[in-house]
Design a protein around this motif. Sequence first.
Motif, PDB file in Angstrom:
ATOM      1  N   ALA B 135      35.390   8.428  16.889  1.00  0.00           N
ATOM      2  CA  ALA B 135      33.894   8.224  16.022  1.00  0.00           C
ATOM      3  C   ALA B 135      32.965   9.431  16.264  1.00  0.00           C
ATOM      4  O   ALA B 135      32.520   9.729  15.559  1.00  0.00           O
ATOM      5  N   GLY B 139      32.406  11.700  12.971  1.00  0.00           N
ATOM      6  CA  GLY B 139      31.232  11.313  12.577  1.00  0.00           C
ATOM      7  C   GLY B 139      30.450  12.715  12.569  1.00  0.00           C
ATOM      8  O   GLY B 139      29.905  13.045  11.473  1.00  0.00           O
ATOM      9  N   VAL B 140      30.474  13.597  13.669  1.00  0.00           N
ATOM     10  CA  VAL B 140      29.670  14.686  13.552  1.00  0.00           C
ATOM     11  C   VAL B 140      30.532  15.704  12.921  1.00  0.00           C
ATOM     12  O   VAL B 140      29.744  16.336  11.979  1.00  0.00           O
ATOM     13  N   ALA B 142      31.911  14.820  10.028  1.00  0.00           N
ATOM     14  CA  ALA B 142      31.451  14.493   8.654  1.00  0.00           C
ATOM     15  C   ALA B 142      29.916  15.018   8.282  1.00  0.00           C
ATOM     16  O   ALA B 142      29.697  15.546   7.246  1.00  0.00           O
ATOM     17  N   GLY B 143      29.073  14.712   9.258  1.00  0.00           N
ATOM     18  CA  GLY B 143      27.758  14.893   9.200  1.00  0.00           C
ATOM     19  C   GLY B 143      27.402  16.603   8.995  1.00  0.00           C
ATOM     20  O   GLY B 143      26.823  16.875   8.229  1.00  0.00           O
ATOM     21  N   ILE B 146      28.867  17.807   5.199  1.00  0.00           N
ATOM     22  CA  ILE B 146      28.281  17.407   3.910  1.00  0.00           C
ATOM     23  C   ILE B 146      27.351  18.725   3.458  1.00  0.00           C
ATOM     24  O   ILE B 146      27.772  19.216   2.523  1.00  0.00           O
TER      25      ILE B 146
ATOM     26  N   PRO C   9      32.338   1.748  17.738  1.00  0.00           N
ATOM     27  CA  PRO C   9      32.719   3.005  17.144  1.00  0.00           C
ATOM     28  C   PRO C   9      31.979   3.472  15.931  1.00  0.00           C
ATOM     29  O   PRO C   9      31.581   4.462  15.618  1.00  0.00           O
ATOM     30  N   PHE C  12      28.476   4.402  16.481  1.00  0.00           N
ATOM     31  CA  PHE C  12      28.643   5.930  17.000  1.00  0.00           C
ATOM     32  C   PHE C  12      28.720   6.811  16.047  1.00  0.00           C
ATOM     33  O   PHE C  12      28.162   7.926  15.979  1.00  0.00           O
ATOM     34  N   CYS C  13      29.837   6.822  15.110  1.00  0.00           N
ATOM     35  CA  CYS C  13      30.030   7.545  14.201  1.00  0.00           C
ATOM     36  C   CYS C  13      28.897   7.488  12.985  1.00  0.00           C
ATOM     37  O   CYS C  13      28.575   8.721  12.732  1.00  0.00           O
ATOM     38  N   PHE C  16      25.731   9.543  14.934  1.00  0.00           N
ATOM     39  CA  PHE C  16      26.136  10.955  15.141  1.00  0.00           C
ATOM     40  C   PHE C  16      26.243  11.689  13.807  1.00  0.00           C
ATOM     41  O   PHE C  16      25.778  12.741  13.644  1.00  0.00           O
ATOM     42  N   GLY C  17      27.058  11.097  12.797  1.00  0.00           N
ATOM     43  CA  GLY C  17      27.051  11.410  11.564  1.00  0.00           C
ATOM     44  C   GLY C  17      25.712  11.991  10.666  1.00  0.00           C
ATOM     45  O   GLY C  17      25.476  13.186  10.341  1.00  0.00           O
ATOM     46  N   SER C  20      23.753  14.696  12.622  1.00  0.00           N
ATOM     47  CA  SER C  20      24.186  16.005  12.416  1.00  0.00           C
ATOM     48  C   SER C  20      23.781  16.608  11.075  1.00  0.00           C
ATOM     49  O   SER C  20      23.870  17.663  10.971  1.00  0.00           O
ATOM     50  N   TRP C  21      23.921  15.544  10.004  1.00  0.00           N
ATOM     51  CA  TRP C  21      23.595  15.812   8.681  1.00  0.00           C
ATOM     52  C   TRP C  21      22.109  16.233   8.591  1.00  0.00           C
ATOM     53  O   TRP C  21      21.758  17.257   8.092  1.00  0.00           O
ATOM     54  N   TYR C  24      20.604  19.745   9.855  1.00  0.00           N
ATOM     55  CA  TYR C  24      20.638  20.758   9.074  1.00  0.00           C
ATOM     56  C   TYR C  24      19.386  21.315   8.183  1.00  0.00           C
ATOM     57  O   TYR C  24      19.313  22.488   8.055  1.00  0.00           O
ATOM     58  N   PHE C  38      25.525  19.487  19.985  1.00  0.00           N
ATOM     59  CA  PHE C  38      26.698  18.794  19.325  1.00  0.00           C
ATOM     60  C   PHE C  38      27.906  19.680  19.102  1.00  0.00           C
ATOM     61  O   PHE C  38      29.006  19.501  19.314  1.00  0.00           O
ATOM     62  N   SER C 201      33.524  12.491   3.756  1.00  0.00           N
ATOM     63  CA  SER C 201      32.794  12.416   4.910  1.00  0.00           C
ATOM     64  C   SER C 201      31.690  11.243   4.921  1.00  0.00           C
ATOM     65  O   SER C 201      31.374  10.478   5.527  1.00  0.00           O
ATOM     66  N   LEU C 202      31.206  11.161   3.464  1.00  0.00           N
ATOM     67  CA  LEU C 202      30.217  10.042   3.154  1.00  0.00           C
ATOM     68  C   LEU C 202      30.969   8.741   3.543  1.00  0.00           C
ATOM     69  O   LEU C 202      30.396   7.824   4.336  1.00  0.00           O
ATOM     70  N   ARG C 203      32.112   8.554   3.266  1.00  0.00           N
ATOM     71  CA  ARG C 203      32.967   7.084   3.324  1.00  0.00           C
ATOM     72  C   ARG C 203      33.008   7.103   5.205  1.00  0.00           C
ATOM     73  O   ARG C 203      32.932   5.945   5.399  1.00  0.00           O
ATOM     74  N   ILE C 204      33.174   8.107   5.634  1.00  0.00           N
ATOM     75  CA  ILE C 204      33.323   8.042   7.069  1.00  0.00           C
ATOM     76  C   ILE C 204      31.908   7.579   7.645  1.00  0.00           C
ATOM     77  O   ILE C 204      32.075   6.692   8.550  1.00  0.00           O
ATOM     78  N   ILE C 205      31.060   8.335   7.254  1.00  0.00           N
ATOM     79  CA  ILE C 205      29.578   8.057   7.981  1.00  0.00           C
ATOM     80  C   ILE C 205      29.315   6.905   7.672  1.00  0.00           C
ATOM     81  O   ILE C 205      28.675   5.958   8.586  1.00  0.00           O
ATOM     82  N   PHE C 206      29.505   6.196   6.642  1.00  0.00           N
ATOM     83  CA  PHE C 206      29.043   4.727   6.256  1.00  0.00           C
ATOM     84  C   PHE C 206      30.054   3.741   6.325  1.00  0.00           C
ATOM     85  O   PHE C 206      29.908   2.698   6.058  1.00  0.00           O
TER      86      PHE C 206
END
Lengths: 400, 243, 218, 276
Positions: B135, B139-140, B142-143, B146, C9, C12-13, C16-17, C20-21, C24, C38, C201-206
Motif C-alpha cells: 500500500a 500509494g506513494v 501513484a501520488g 499524477i 492498507p 495507508f495508500c 501516503f498517496g 505525496s501528491w 509536489y 518518501f 493512479s487515481l483509482r489506486i489512491i481512492f
Amino acid sequence: MSKITSCIAIAGIFLRVAAGAQEPVKIEVFDTPNDAGGSLTITWPLSTSAQTSEYRIYVATAADGPFQLAATTTAPALKSTEPTLFGHAEANDQFHVLHFTDHDTEGGGEPMPLRDGTAYFVRLGVTTDGDELFSDVHSAEPGGNWFNTAKWNNLIISVGLTLVILFYISVARRKDLFIRRIAGLEALDEALGRATEMGKSVLFVHGLKEMDKISTIAAVSILGRVAQRTARFDTDLRVANVDPVVMSVSQEVVKEAYLQQGRPDAYRPDSIFMAATEQFSYAAAVAGIMVRERPAAHIMMGYFYAESMLLAETGSTTGAIQIAGTDAYTQLPFFVTTCDYTLMGEELYAASAYLSREPKLLGSLKGQDLGKALIIGLVLVGTALASFEVDFLTHLLASL
Amino acid sequence: MTRDRYVFVGFLALFLSANAILVANGSLALDWDGIGVMVAVGCTLALYSFLYKDNALFKVAEHVYVGVAAAYVFGITWYNSLYGEIIVSYFDIGAEGSTGGGHNPWVLLFPTLLGLLMLTRFSRKFSWLSRISFAFVVGVGAGLTIPRFMSSFLLGQLEPSLAPLSLSWEGLNLFLVLVGVITVLVYFFFSVEHKGAVGHASRLGIWFLMVSFGASFGYTIMARLSLLIGRISFLLDDWLHVM
Amino acid sequence: MLFLTRTLPFLFCFVFGVTSWIIYYVPHEYAQTIEREFALWLRLVFAFAYVLGLVSLLSLHWAKIRQRQAGWAYSLIVYISFGVMMLFVVYNDGNGPFAPQETTGPYQWTFINVHVASSATMFSLLAFFISSAAYRTFRARTPEAAILLVSAIIVMLGRVPIGAYISDVIPEAMQWLMSVPNMAAKRGILLGVSLGAIATSLRIIFGIERSYLGGGDD
Amino acid sequence: MERLINIDRRIIFVFVFLGVAIPLLVDIHLPIKPTPTVRSVYDEIERISIEDPDRPVLVSFSYGASTVPEMVPMTRAILRHLFSRGRKVVGICLWPEAVGIAQPIMDELAAEFGMKYGTDYAFLGYKPGQHAVVLNLGQSVAGTFPFDTAGTAIGDLPVLDGAKNLKDFSLVFDFAAGDSMEFWWIPFGQEKHRFPFAGGCTAVMAPDLYPFLQSKQLVGLLGGLAGAAEYETIIGVPGSATAGMEPQSVTHLIIILFILLGNTVYFITRRRGGTV
C-alpha cells in the motif's frame, strides 16, 4: 553611446541617491517566490549603457549597516528569462534579476547563508569606470513558500481530471455507459467461429507480466469471453501460462464460464497449464504446441517482450487465425504484420472494460475520453490563437 | 532422434577441437582469461543451437543463465543497498579511513520495517502484513505520478504542439504533427462510434500509428542485428582471432 | 481482522498517496523534507522487493522439483547455478560478505563469461527469427500493414550508411519520417498513455483499484 | 511459388550469419554521416565544456547485459569525449547489471586520459528504486548514494564538491536500454530541476523519444549502434560501432530483400487465388 552619456544613464537610475530627487526608482527586493526559503531576489531596470558595469549586492541586518557583499555580477539575467517567477509581461526584458542566498562575513570566513524570518536590508551598487553608485536601501525577509505559483495550471487540471474520473465511475455504478464497438472483439468472435467450423482447438497465450498488471487483468477478462464461446460451441480451449498466479486465476475464470454455459463437464483444468517459467523456453514451448497441435486460432493477450516475435512468426506459418492484444508498444509492429487482428494499447483496456462492464474501468475510460477531447480542443484553439500571435493559452498551459 | 544425436556429438567435438587448436597455436592462453573466453563461447553456441531446433543444450544454458542472473542481482543488491547502505548505516561501519557518511539509523527504521513486512508475503498467516508495504509503495508511487506526468507529459507535450502555423515547409510539418496528434487521439477515443467524420479521422490516425510502428519496427530490427553483430564479432575476434 | 487486512492498507495508500501528491505543489522546506524521506523509503523498500522476487523465483522452481513436473531437471540446474554464483557472491574475492564489493574475482568472471555472454546471445537470436519472419510472414495484408512496411524499409535504409550511399534522399526521408509523422503518433500515444496512468493512479489512491493488494486471505 | 516461401528457415539463418560475418572479415568502407540528434549531443558537451566547466557531469547507466553490444560502444564514445574535454564525471547505475559492465569501462577510459579517481571522476554504484532513485537524487546526492562502490563516503570525493542535488550538474546523460529516460529521468528529475538532459538508448527505444527531442526536454539522442557509430565519427575515434556499420548495412539490405521477395510471392499467389 559615448562614455559620458552612458555614465549619465547609469547615474539616472540612481537619481534619488545622487540628487535627492523624488521619482521612484524601480528597484525591488523581495523573498524569492516558489522556493524552500533562504533566498532573496532583487530586480532593477535594464542598463541602457553599452559598457559593461559591475553590479554588487550588499546586505545588512540593520538599516544603517554594516553592509556585507552578497553577490557580484557583470552579466545579470533578465526577468524575461524566468517566466516561472515573473510571467510573460513584455516589460520583463526591461529588468535585471538576481537571486542570492548568502553574504560575506566580516572576518572573511565562510559565507553566511540567509536566515528565514530575518529582515535583511539590501542595496545595489553599480560600478562603471571605477565609480560605484549606490541605490537606496530596501528591506525584505526570506522564507519558504507554501504554494508554487508556477503550478496552478497543473493543480487545476489534475483536480479537474480527478473529479471527472471519480464522477464517471460513480455514474457507471448506477447505469451502463456507452463504449463503441471494438473491432478486435468481432474479429475474435469470427476466429472462434472458424475454429468451431473446423473442429479444431483454440490456443490462448498469456503475456509475461504478473496478475496485478492492467494488461494481464484485461487478458483474463478477454479469456472469460473466449471461454464462454468455446463452452457454448464445444470447442477445445488451451491456455498457456508463464506465471503460476495467472494460471490459477485463468482456471477460475474458465471454470466459471463453463458453469455459466451449463457445461461444467466440459471443463478440464489441465488444459490451462504452465508452458514454461522462462521467457524463451515459454516461447519455444508455445511454438511447439502451435506446430504440433495446429489450433485453428491463436489468441495472444497481455504484455509481451521480445518473445512476441517468436510466437507470432511460428503462429502465422501454421495458417491459424491470429488475434493479438498488447499494450507493449515496442512489440505491436510485429503483431500488426503477423496477425490478422491486433488490439493496440488502450484498445486492450477498452476491450476489457467493454466485456467486463466493470464500473471502475468504464468510468475511468470515459474520464480519459473527456481528457482526450479536452486536449484535442486545446490543441486546435491554441494553435489557431498562436497562428494569430495570441500566446496567452500557450503560456497558460506551459509546464514550468 | 539419432540424427539429432549425431549433430549434437559432432557439434561438441567441433567445439572441443577448435578450442584445442586455439590453445595449441597460442591464440588462447590456458589461464582464467582464456578459459573465460571458452566458457563464454560455449554458452553462446549452446544458445545458438536453438536455431537448429529447441533442444536440451539450449534449455540447460538458459536455466544456467537464470540461476546466475538471480544470484548476480542479489549480490549487487546486497553490496550496494542491503549491506552497503542499510546495514552499514545501522552499525556505522564505513570503509577504512572514511569519515562518516551513511544515514541516521533512526531515519532508516520505518523503511526497513516496511521492507521486512514485504517479505511476509510468503507466510500464509502473516501475508496480510505485506499489504501495508505494498500500500505504501503503490500509494506513494501513484501520488508522485499524477502531478509529474501531468507536468512532463500532458503539459510538457501539449505546449510545443501549440506552434503558429505558416505557409512554409516548417509550417506544413507543424500542421502534420497537429493532424497526427489529434487523429491518433481520436483513434483511441472510445465514447463515439467511428463513423462519418470521426471514422475518417480515426482512419488517418491509424495511418500515423502505422508509420510510427514502421519506424519502431525498423529500429527494432536494427537493434537485434546489432546484438548479433556483437556476438559474431566476439566469436570471430575474441575466440577465433580471424578478424 | 477486516480492518487490518482491508481498511488499514487502503488508509495507508490513501494517506501516503495524497500526501505525496500535494507536496509536489509546496516548495516549502517541510514539504521538501517529506519528499526526500518518501523517496528514500521507496528506494529502500525496492531493495527488499528484490529479495521477494528472488524467493518467488526459487520457490517456483522448488515446486517443479518437488512435484517432479515435466522438465524438473532444468529447475535443478537453476538451483545449482544459483548456488555456485551465490558462493562467489559471499566469497567476494576473499573479503567476505561484510565488506565493499570487489570488482575482481570469480564473481565478476562468471558475470562476464556466463551472464553477459548468454544474455546478449539470447536477444541476438531474435535477429535470425526476424529475418525468417521478414521472408515468410511480414506481409502487406492490409493497407495499414503496407504503410508500416514501407516506413520500416525507409528507416532501415536511412539509418545505416548504405542509405546515403544509394541516395542522399533516403537519410533525409528517414529524418523527416522520424521527426514528423512518427513524432506526432508517438506524442498522441504518450498523451493517451499518461492519461491512463493518471487515471490508474487515481483509482489506486481512492481505493477503487485494489488488485495490487493480491495475496493472502481476505 | 509456395515452396519458395516454405523453405526451411535454417537456410535463411545461414544467409543472415554470412551477412554479418563476411562484412566483418572483408573491409568495405562506407562513409558515416552524423544525424542532427547525435550532433546536438556533441554540441551540448562542447558547450558545457566552455560555458560551465566547473560543475561535474552525471552519467547514469541504465542498461543490462542483454544490450551490451549496442550500449557499450556508445558508453565508450561519450565517456571518451567527456574525459578528453577534461569534464568531471560521476557515474551511477539504475540497473543492477550495469555495475559490472560500466565500472571497468569508466576506469579504463579515465586511465587513458589521466583522470584521477575521486578528484576527476567517481563511480557510485547501483541503488534499487528506479524512478525513486532519480527523485531522491533531486533532493540530495549524498542521501541517495552515501558511499561509492569502494565504501568511501561521498563527502571524501572532491569531484562531488558543491554537487548537492541534480541542479548542480552541468549535464545529465542517461544510457538507457529501457524506458528510464522517458519514465524515470524526465518526470522525476528533469521536470523539476531543468538540467540539460541528453541520452543514448537502444534502437528499440529511440523512436519513442522523438516527442521529447522536439519539446526540448531532451537535448540530443544517440539511437542504437548507428548513433554510437555517428558519435565515433564526430569525435574521430572509430571503434566497434563504426566497424559494425558494414555488416549492419548488409543485413538491412538482406532483410529488405526478404520482405520484398516474400511480399511479391504473396501478391502473385493471392492474384491467382491461392493462399500463403
